[in-house]
Design a protein around this motif. Structure first.
Motif, PDB file in Angstrom:
ATOM      1  N   SER A  75       0.705  -1.168   0.045  1.00  0.00           N
ATOM      2  CA  SER A  75       0.007   0.041  -0.108  1.00  0.00           C
ATOM      3  C   SER A  75       0.814   1.328   0.141  1.00  0.00           C
ATOM      4  CB  SER A  75      -0.891  -0.027   1.133  1.00  0.00           C
ATOM      5  OG  SER A  75      -2.142  -0.650   1.013  1.00  0.00           O
ATOM      6  N   PHE A  76       2.262   1.290   0.190  1.00  0.00           N
ATOM      7  CA  PHE A  76       3.009   2.319   0.134  1.00  0.00           C
ATOM      8  C   PHE A  76       3.147   2.699  -1.136  1.00  0.00           C
ATOM      9  CE2 PHE A  76       7.212   4.235   0.396  1.00  0.00           C
ATOM     10  CZ  PHE A  76       7.045   5.404   1.339  1.00  0.00           C
ATOM     11  N   MET A  77       2.864   4.072  -1.496  1.00  0.00           N
ATOM     12  CA  MET A  77       2.728   4.776  -2.745  1.00  0.00           C
ATOM     13  C   MET A  77       4.040   5.722  -2.876  1.00  0.00           C
ATOM     14  SD  MET A  77       0.478   2.981  -4.340  1.00  0.00           S
ATOM     15  CE  MET A  77       0.173   3.633  -5.547  1.00  0.00           C
ATOM     16  N   PRO A  78       5.165   5.417  -3.204  1.00  0.00           N
ATOM     17  CA  PRO A  78       6.292   6.272  -3.118  1.00  0.00           C
ATOM     18  C   PRO A  78       6.091   7.605  -4.192  1.00  0.00           C
ATOM     19  CG  PRO A  78       6.964   4.584  -4.181  1.00  0.00           C
ATOM     20  CD  PRO A  78       5.614   4.200  -3.620  1.00  0.00           C
ATOM     21  N   ASP A  79       5.493   7.188  -5.214  1.00  0.00           N
ATOM     22  CA  ASP A  79       5.290   8.348  -6.325  1.00  0.00           C
ATOM     23  C   ASP A  79       4.511   9.499  -6.203  1.00  0.00           C
ATOM     24  OD1 ASP A  79       7.381   7.120  -7.931  1.00  0.00           O
ATOM     25  OD2 ASP A  79       5.869   5.761  -8.669  1.00  0.00           O
ATOM     26  N   VAL A  80       3.726   9.419  -4.869  1.00  0.00           N
ATOM     27  CA  VAL A  80       2.835  10.496  -4.743  1.00  0.00           C
ATOM     28  C   VAL A  80       3.191  11.212  -3.425  1.00  0.00           C
ATOM     29  CG1 VAL A  80       0.685   9.336  -5.416  1.00  0.00           C
ATOM     30  CG2 VAL A  80       1.425   9.340  -3.011  1.00  0.00           C
ATOM     31  N   ILE A  81       4.590  11.246  -3.231  1.00  0.00           N
ATOM     32  CA  ILE A  81       5.472  11.658  -2.044  1.00  0.00           C
ATOM     33  C   ILE A  81       6.289  12.729  -2.321  1.00  0.00           C
ATOM     34  CG2 ILE A  81       6.797  11.349   0.051  1.00  0.00           C
ATOM     35  CD1 ILE A  81       5.401   8.486   0.243  1.00  0.00           C
ATOM     36  N   ASP A  82       6.357  13.935  -2.040  1.00  0.00           N
ATOM     37  CA  ASP A  82       7.326  14.879  -2.532  1.00  0.00           C
ATOM     38  C   ASP A  82       8.633  14.721  -1.666  1.00  0.00           C
ATOM     39  OD1 ASP A  82       5.564  16.407  -4.436  1.00  0.00           O
ATOM     40  OD2 ASP A  82       4.515  16.731  -2.703  1.00  0.00           O
ATOM     41  N   ARG A  83       8.691  14.371  -0.445  1.00  0.00           N
ATOM     42  CA  ARG A  83       9.772  14.362   0.362  1.00  0.00           C
ATOM     43  C   ARG A  83       9.782  13.340   1.601  1.00  0.00           C
ATOM     44  NH1 ARG A  83      12.744  19.780   3.118  1.00  0.00           N
ATOM     45  NH2 ARG A  83      14.153  18.603   4.347  1.00  0.00           N
ATOM     46  N   MET A  84      10.620  12.766   1.971  1.00  0.00           N
ATOM     47  CA  MET A  84      10.580  12.002   2.985  1.00  0.00           C
ATOM     48  C   MET A  84      11.735  12.386   3.938  1.00  0.00           C
ATOM     49  SD  MET A  84       9.707   8.130   2.267  1.00  0.00           S
ATOM     50  CE  MET A  84       9.374   7.776   3.762  1.00  0.00           C
ATOM     51  N   ILE A  85      11.510  12.371   5.439  1.00  0.00           N
ATOM     52  CA  ILE A  85      12.546  12.935   6.437  1.00  0.00           C
ATOM     53  C   ILE A  85      12.409  11.652   7.497  1.00  0.00           C
ATOM     54  CG2 ILE A  85      13.052  14.564   8.187  1.00  0.00           C
ATOM     55  CD1 ILE A  85      11.558  16.574   6.788  1.00  0.00           C
ATOM     56  N   ASP A  86      13.506  11.327   7.968  1.00  0.00           N
ATOM     57  CA  ASP A  86      14.021  10.228   8.837  1.00  0.00           C
ATOM     58  C   ASP A  86      14.084  11.102  10.395  1.00  0.00           C
ATOM     59  OD1 ASP A  86      14.219   7.891   7.570  1.00  0.00           O
ATOM     60  OD2 ASP A  86      16.323   8.420   6.961  1.00  0.00           O
ATOM     61  N   ILE A  87      13.101  10.516  11.367  1.00  0.00           N
ATOM     62  CA  ILE A  87      12.986  11.058  12.644  1.00  0.00           C
ATOM     63  C   ILE A  87      13.412   9.914  13.679  1.00  0.00           C
ATOM     64  CG2 ILE A  87      11.505  12.333  14.114  1.00  0.00           C
ATOM     65  CD1 ILE A  87      11.609  13.658  11.460  1.00  0.00           C
ATOM     66  N   PRO A  88      14.509  10.548  14.289  1.00  0.00           N
ATOM     67  CA  PRO A  88      14.863   9.655  15.410  1.00  0.00           C
ATOM     68  C   PRO A  88      13.794   9.465  16.414  1.00  0.00           C
ATOM     69  CG  PRO A  88      16.617  11.494  15.133  1.00  0.00           C
ATOM     70  CD  PRO A  88      15.227  11.736  14.426  1.00  0.00           C
ATOM     71  N   ASP A  89      13.776   8.255  17.163  1.00  0.00           N
ATOM     72  CA  ASP A  89      12.905   7.912  18.107  1.00  0.00           C
ATOM     73  C   ASP A  89      12.803   8.696  19.208  1.00  0.00           C
ATOM     74  OD1 ASP A  89      12.045   5.627  16.318  1.00  0.00           O
ATOM     75  OD2 ASP A  89      13.182   4.153  17.417  1.00  0.00           O
ATOM     76  N   ALA A  90      14.013   9.036  19.796  1.00  0.00           N
ATOM     77  CA  ALA A  90      14.000  10.008  20.984  1.00  0.00           C
ATOM     78  C   ALA A  90      13.461  11.393  20.607  1.00  0.00           C
ATOM     79  CB  ALA A  90      15.478  10.434  21.193  1.00  0.00           C
ATOM     80  N   ALA A  91      13.550  11.651  19.474  1.00  0.00           N
ATOM     81  CA  ALA A  91      12.741  13.191  18.933  1.00  0.00           C
ATOM     82  C   ALA A  91      11.355  12.926  18.978  1.00  0.00           C
ATOM     83  CB  ALA A  91      13.350  13.497  17.658  1.00  0.00           C
ATOM     84  N   SER A  92      10.902  11.825  18.353  1.00  0.00           N
ATOM     85  CA  SER A  92       9.603  11.523  18.477  1.00  0.00           C
ATOM     86  C   SER A  92       8.747  11.365  19.842  1.00  0.00           C
ATOM     87  CB  SER A  92       9.209  10.291  17.662  1.00  0.00           C
ATOM     88  OG  SER A  92       9.665  10.138  16.254  1.00  0.00           O
ATOM     89  N   ILE A  93       9.529  10.875  20.846  1.00  0.00           N
ATOM     90  CA  ILE A  93       8.986  10.767  21.987  1.00  0.00           C
ATOM     91  C   ILE A  93       9.206  12.170  22.899  1.00  0.00           C
ATOM     92  CG2 ILE A  93       9.418   9.450  24.267  1.00  0.00           C
ATOM     93  CD1 ILE A  93      10.594   6.957  22.664  1.00  0.00           C
ATOM     94  N   ALA A  94      10.221  12.661  22.581  1.00  0.00           N
ATOM     95  CA  ALA A  94      10.487  14.084  23.186  1.00  0.00           C
ATOM     96  C   ALA A  94       9.375  14.945  22.864  1.00  0.00           C
ATOM     97  CB  ALA A  94      11.804  14.527  23.001  1.00  0.00           C
ATOM     98  N   THR A  95       9.179  14.862  21.522  1.00  0.00           N
ATOM     99  CA  THR A  95       7.978  16.069  21.049  1.00  0.00           C
ATOM    100  C   THR A  95       6.601  15.665  21.775  1.00  0.00           C
ATOM    101  OG1 THR A  95       9.231  15.799  18.895  1.00  0.00           O
ATOM    102  CG2 THR A  95       6.879  16.745  18.934  1.00  0.00           C
ATOM    103  N   ILE A  96       6.265  14.523  21.869  1.00  0.00           N
ATOM    104  CA  ILE A  96       4.744  14.108  22.493  1.00  0.00           C
ATOM    105  C   ILE A  96       4.978  14.665  23.993  1.00  0.00           C
ATOM    106  CG2 ILE A  96       4.191  12.488  21.034  1.00  0.00           C
ATOM    107  CD1 ILE A  96       4.738  10.262  23.154  1.00  0.00           C
ATOM    108  N   ARG A  97       5.953  14.751  24.654  1.00  0.00           N
ATOM    109  CA  ARG A  97       6.083  14.988  26.009  1.00  0.00           C
ATOM    110  C   ARG A  97       6.037  16.614  26.115  1.00  0.00           C
ATOM    111  NH1 ARG A  97       9.810  11.093  29.820  1.00  0.00           N
ATOM    112  NH2 ARG A  97       8.682   8.978  28.946  1.00  0.00           N
ATOM    113  N   TRP A  98       6.658  17.258  25.024  1.00  0.00           N
ATOM    114  CA  TRP A  98       6.757  18.545  25.111  1.00  0.00           C
ATOM    115  C   TRP A  98       5.131  19.178  24.685  1.00  0.00           C
ATOM    116  CZ3 TRP A  98       5.858  21.288  20.147  1.00  0.00           C
ATOM    117  CH2 TRP A  98       5.974  22.497  20.265  1.00  0.00           C
ATOM    118  N   LEU A  99       4.555  18.480  23.412  1.00  0.00           N
ATOM    119  CA  LEU A  99       3.323  18.786  23.029  1.00  0.00           C
ATOM    120  C   LEU A  99       2.214  18.678  24.394  1.00  0.00           C
ATOM    121  CD1 LEU A  99       1.413  19.285  20.692  1.00  0.00           C
ATOM    122  CD2 LEU A  99       1.270  17.125  20.402  1.00  0.00           C
ATOM    123  N   GLU A 100       2.429  17.949  25.123  1.00  0.00           N
ATOM    124  CA  GLU A 100       1.565  17.761  26.274  1.00  0.00           C
ATOM    125  C   GLU A 100       1.430  19.170  27.162  1.00  0.00           C
ATOM    126  OE1 GLU A 100       0.520  15.056  30.273  1.00  0.00           O
ATOM    127  OE2 GLU A 100       2.425  14.532  29.197  1.00  0.00           O
ATOM    128  N   GLY A 101       2.497  19.805  27.123  1.00  0.00           N
ATOM    129  CA  GLY A 101       2.563  21.022  27.819  1.00  0.00           C
ATOM    130  C   GLY A 101       2.056  22.232  26.947  1.00  0.00           C
TER     131      GLY A 101
END
Length: 369
Positions: free
Chosen positions: A266-292
């Motif tokens: 189901s992954f369709m790469p040709d309709v995507i304009d850009r991809m970015i890798d996000i570190p797991d630590a960044a993802s988890i830090a962001t939800i803790r920041w967002l809670e505030g």
């Protein structure tokens, strides 16, 4: 061995009367539900720079996540194709949120539901599946596909297979899909046509829907681009770069619901304009920041989405660009209290959140994003 009582119409070659009632039940449930909210984040530095950032809150669906839309489409797809019939067990391979939503719809139409999930699936998700009447089989991550297929065949059931059918079960042209909803909610905003829509990929179905919808309505959204963010230990970004369908990863993503160890149909790469890798630590830090910021806990994929959106906002500021960015709250953080919001769990995974937390708390120091 699982056993289910066979309904007298289980093998009915047509079952039109049951299918009609099942579809009515699903449509009635849809009619009772309001659309999800679009939340504008108040980040003064971005506002001053002419950048508006929005979160579409998919956690408010009755089954609690973005996957509610997908599950409804997949179950309707199965019924209308004649694959799901009265009393037939419904089986899915899922890390949690899709299974929760499919269990919701299976109960709605009166069919048993079984989720084949990785052993590391959050216990909160398992409890929700079971509370909706479903069963959960925990296996090694690489076994979820084959075990779901095997069990469905053994029980005479239907393997939903979200990873194959997500992009085709959803009507990406309209029918209140997530793209149509998102764009309609942006119509009265300062920048109604977003410069970026940021989305993480699990099946790839949502990114396919958004990317196709943008292209269908190119006259209105010619400047809107789709950025897909990918967590660690996922193959999607590498596949986007080199188109090698044989890529695999042996280690599962810590951000449940997104990132895959193999390239999904189901992954369709040709309709995507850009991809970015996000570190797991960044993802988890962001939800803790967002809670505030919004005083609510959100799931890990929301952190992946938002961190990517902030990275794009930083680029826009550096290039003196104005515009809007839209991303998603995928599910509630209450499902991850024993993992993403548990400091002991974070330490056990050797994740250091502090560098990212410092940058997020003091947006003036966000240069590292």
């Amino acid at each position: 061995m699982l056993e289910f009582s066979s309904h007298k119409n289980h093998r009915n070659p047509s079952g039109r009367a049951w299918a009609l009632q099942a579809i009515k039940n699903i449509e009635a449930d849809y009619n009772r539900s309001a659309d999800t909210h679009l939340i504008k984040l108040n980040i003064p530095k971005l506002t001053k720079a002419g950048i508006d950032l929005y979160l579409k809150d998919e956690s408010t669906h009755p089954s609690g996540s973005l996957k509610h839309r997908l599950a409804r489409s997949l179950i309707l797809y199965g019924i209308c194709n004649g694959w799901i019939r009265e009393g037939m067990p419904i089986v899915e391979s899922s890390s949690g949120s899709t299974a929760i939503s499919e269990a919701y719809f299976a109960r709605l139409i009166g069919n048993p539901f079984i989720a084949i999930a990785p052993k590391a699936t959050a216990t909160g998700k398992i409890r929700e599946i079971e509370a909706l009447g479903g069963e959960v089989h925990l296996v090694e991550p690489y076994q979820i596909y084959s075990e779901a297929e095997r069990l469905a065949k053994e029980l005479g059931g239907h393997y939903v297979d979200q990873f194959t059918y997500a992009e085709r079960a959803t009507d990406w042209r309209g029918n209140n899909n997530i793209a149509q909803s998102l764009f309609s909610q942006m119509e009265l905003e300062r920048f109604p046509a977003p410069k970026w829509i940021v989305m993480s990929a699990g099946t790839g179905g949502t990114s396919a829907t958004i990317g196709r919808y943008i292209r269908l309505h190119t006259e209105d959204y010619s400047k809107t681009q789709l950025c897909v963010v990918d967590p660690e230990n996922s193959v999607f970004h590498e596949y986007y770069r080199n188109r090698d369908p044989q890529i695999v990863r042996n280690k599962p993503s810590l951000i449940e619901g997104i990132g895959r160890p193999r390239v999904e149909p189901s992954f369709m790469p040709d309709v995507i304009d850009r991809m970015i890798d996000i570190p797991d630590a960044a993802s988890i830090a962001t939800i803790r920041w967002l809670e505030g910021v919004i005083l609510r806990k959100c799931g890990g994929s929301t952190g992946t989405n938002l961190y990517g959106a902030l990275a794009l906002a930083k680029e826009m500021m550096e290039n003196d660009q104005e515009g809007s960015i839209v991303t998603l709250i995928c599910d509630s953080g209450e499902r991850y209290l024993d993992t993403l919001y548990n400091d002991d769990w974070v330490v056990s995974k050797n994740l250091d959140l502090l560098p990212y937390m410092h940058k997020l708390i003091d947006f003036a120091e966000i240069d590292g994003i």
